[in-house]
Design an enzyme around this catalytic site. Structure first.
Site, PDB file in Angstrom:
ATOM      1  N   ARG A   1      46.770 -57.818  17.665  1.00  0.00           N
ATOM      2  CA  ARG A   1      46.811 -56.000  17.816  1.00  0.00           C
ATOM      3  C   ARG A   1      46.097 -55.602  19.096  1.00  0.00           C
ATOM      4  O   ARG A   1      46.097 -54.670  19.207  1.00  0.00           O
ATOM      5  CB  ARG A   1      45.955 -55.696  16.605  1.00  0.00           C
ATOM      6  CG  ARG A   1      46.899 -55.632  15.500  1.00  0.00           C
ATOM      7  CD  ARG A   1      46.280 -54.670  14.363  1.00  0.00           C
ATOM      8  NE  ARG A   1      46.973 -54.694  12.791  1.00  0.00           N
ATOM      9  CZ  ARG A   1      48.312 -54.906  12.413  1.00  0.00           C
ATOM     10  NH1 ARG A   1      48.798 -53.305  13.055  1.00  0.00           N
ATOM     11  NH2 ARG A   1      49.395 -54.826  11.548  1.00  0.00           N
TER      12      ARG A   1
ATOM     13  N   HIS B   1      49.773 -37.811   7.540  1.00  0.00           N
ATOM     14  CA  HIS B   1      50.261 -38.360   6.603  1.00  0.00           C
ATOM     15  C   HIS B   1      51.046 -37.352   5.377  1.00  0.00           C
ATOM     16  O   HIS B   1      50.678 -36.790   4.899  1.00  0.00           O
ATOM     17  CB  HIS B   1      48.978 -38.848   6.116  1.00  0.00           C
ATOM     18  CG  HIS B   1      49.004 -40.389   4.945  1.00  0.00           C
ATOM     19  ND1 HIS B   1      49.631 -41.355   5.476  1.00  0.00           N
ATOM     20  CD2 HIS B   1      48.709 -40.297   3.949  1.00  0.00           C
ATOM     21  CE1 HIS B   1      49.661 -42.405   4.623  1.00  0.00           C
ATOM     22  NE2 HIS B   1      49.588 -41.337   3.121  1.00  0.00           N
TER      23      HIS B   1
ATOM     24  N   THR C   1      40.167 -42.178  11.941  1.00  0.00           N
ATOM     25  CA  THR C   1      38.886 -42.679  12.155  1.00  0.00           C
ATOM     26  C   THR C   1      38.818 -44.605  12.017  1.00  0.00           C
ATOM     27  O   THR C   1      40.231 -44.260  11.542  1.00  0.00           O
ATOM     28  CB  THR C   1      37.912 -42.431  10.666  1.00  0.00           C
ATOM     29  OG1 THR C   1      37.974 -42.122   9.537  1.00  0.00           O
ATOM     30  CG2 THR C   1      37.313 -41.178  11.139  1.00  0.00           C
TER      31      THR C   1
ATOM     32  N   GLN D   1      57.386 -29.307   5.253  1.00  0.00           N
ATOM     33  CA  GLN D   1      55.853 -28.600   5.096  1.00  0.00           C
ATOM     34  C   GLN D   1      55.200 -29.679   6.694  1.00  0.00           C
ATOM     35  O   GLN D   1      54.329 -29.009   7.305  1.00  0.00           O
ATOM     36  CB  GLN D   1      55.468 -28.470   3.717  1.00  0.00           C
ATOM     37  CG  GLN D   1      55.486 -28.406   2.806  1.00  0.00           C
ATOM     38  CD  GLN D   1      56.073 -26.845   3.087  1.00  0.00           C
ATOM     39  OE1 GLN D   1      54.630 -25.751   3.396  1.00  0.00           O
ATOM     40  NE2 GLN D   1      57.360 -25.985   2.425  1.00  0.00           N
ATOM     41  N   GLU D   2      55.147 -30.370   6.649  1.00  0.00           N
ATOM     42  CA  GLU D   2      54.872 -30.877   7.918  1.00  0.00           C
ATOM     43  C   GLU D   2      55.048 -30.342   9.036  1.00  0.00           C
ATOM     44  O   GLU D   2      53.648 -29.957  10.395  1.00  0.00           O
ATOM     45  CB  GLU D   2      55.818 -32.591   7.803  1.00  0.00           C
ATOM     46  CG  GLU D   2      54.472 -33.456   6.927  1.00  0.00           C
ATOM     47  CD  GLU D   2      55.635 -34.694   7.053  1.00  0.00           C
ATOM     48  OE1 GLU D   2      55.224 -35.314   7.914  1.00  0.00           O
ATOM     49  OE2 GLU D   2      55.724 -35.787   5.569  1.00  0.00           O
TER      50      GLU D   2
HETATM   51  C1  GAR Z   1      56.764 -38.417   7.958  1.00  0.00           C
HETATM   52  O1  GAR Z   1      57.207 -38.103   7.164  1.00  0.00           O
HETATM   53  C2  GAR Z   1      54.931 -38.334   8.921  1.00  0.00           C
HETATM   54  O2  GAR Z   1      54.427 -37.763   7.561  1.00  0.00           O
HETATM   55  C3  GAR Z   1      55.137 -39.864   8.394  1.00  0.00           C
HETATM   56  O3  GAR Z   1      55.796 -40.653   8.781  1.00  0.00           O
HETATM   57  C4  GAR Z   1      57.228 -39.212   8.501  1.00  0.00           C
HETATM   58  C5  GAR Z   1      57.577 -39.827  10.613  1.00  0.00           C
HETATM   59  O4  GAR Z   1      58.996 -38.530  10.782  1.00  0.00           O
HETATM   60  N1  GAR Z   1      54.192 -40.648   8.652  1.00  0.00           N
HETATM   61  C6  GAR Z   1      53.373 -41.760   7.884  1.00  0.00           C
HETATM   62  O5  GAR Z   1      53.996 -42.184   6.407  1.00  0.00           O
HETATM   63  C7  GAR Z   1      52.465 -42.152   8.463  1.00  0.00           C
HETATM   64  N2  GAR Z   1      52.146 -44.028   7.540  1.00  0.00           N
HETATM   65  P1  GAR Z   1      59.493 -37.907  12.291  1.00  0.00           P
HETATM   66  O6  GAR Z   1      59.153 -38.804  13.353  1.00  0.00           O
HETATM   67  O7  GAR Z   1      60.563 -36.958  11.766  1.00  0.00           O
HETATM   68  O8  GAR Z   1      58.387 -36.794  11.996  1.00  0.00           O
END
Ligand code: GAR
Length: 198
Positions: free
Chosen positions: A67, A111, A143, A175-176
């Site tokens: 990594r 998330h 973090t 909502q995101e």
């Molecule tokens: C989103 O739902 C985000 O919250 C999730 O991946 C998706 C990406 O969608 N993230 C995680 O699971 C992080 N652990 P997008 O590429 O269409 O934005």
């Protein structure tokens, strides 16, 4: 006014990235400087390029389990563009302490759960299995611990009868797309007061 520069890290379709990029106009205190992916086939790369945003790819696969070697390359385009803020937007690699500490207090993640519930993967299926009536998404400061760090905003959705992980994921994703731009705008202006949406 000098804008804060934002680098956005993606692994997939980049719908959150698009809403962030499209929000950074007018009197928004930030502008996108880079969209960076660990996958050459991330659909979001094309969407970023169409919007005139610089893109870069650092494929994680040649580095295997190393990594740190991957992150040594990943950080280069971020530093080259002079990003002030790093937004993880569907970036699906776990980051080491070494990487995270370089961007302490200026790296955000979205998330798909109401943290501290359901860190990690398969969040929608897990919320359904638990019989939750509310689910949602969280934007938080990154973090070193996975899906941890101060919460900057949460948006809730109801869990409905007949929901599948896919239906619930789609409701949360809507909502995101409201939450992340709202949090970024406040954060870039120096305001870390958590936002609540429902
Ligand atoms: C989103 O739902 C985000 O919250 C999730 O991946 C998706 C990406 O969608 N993230 C995680 O699971 C992080 N652990 P997008 O590429 O269409 O934005």
């Amino acid at each position: 006014m000098s804008h804060k520069k934002v680098a956005i890290l993606i692994s997939g379709g980049g719908s959150n990235m698009v809403t962030l990029v499209d929000s950074m106009t007018g009197d928004h205190p930030a502008r996108p400087c880079l969209v960076l992916s660990n996958r050459t086939d991330a659909g979001g790369l094309k969407k970023a390029a169409e919007r005139g945003i610089a893109t870069a790819v650092v494929d994680h696969r040649p580095f295997g389990k190393d990594r740190e070697a991957f992150e040594t390359e990943l950080v280069k385009p971020i530093l080259e563009t002079g990003a002030d803020i790093v937004c993880l937007a569907g970036f699906m690699r776990v980051l080491t302490v070494g990487f995270v500490s370089q961007f302490e207090g200026r790296m955000l993640n979205i998330h798909p759960s109401l943290l501290p519930k359901y860190k990690g993967l398969h969040t929608h299926a897990r919320a359904l299995e638990a019989g939750d009536t509310r689910h949602g998404c969280t934007v938080h400061e990154v973090t070193p611990l996975l899906d941890d760090g101060p919460v900057l905003g949460q948006a809730e959705v109801p869990v409905l009868a007949g929901d599948t992980p896919e239906l619930l994921a789609a409701r949360v994703l809507e909502q995101e797309h409201r939450l992340y731009p709202a949090v970024l705008q406040r954060f870039a202006a120096g305001d870390r007061t958590p936002i609540h949406m429902s």
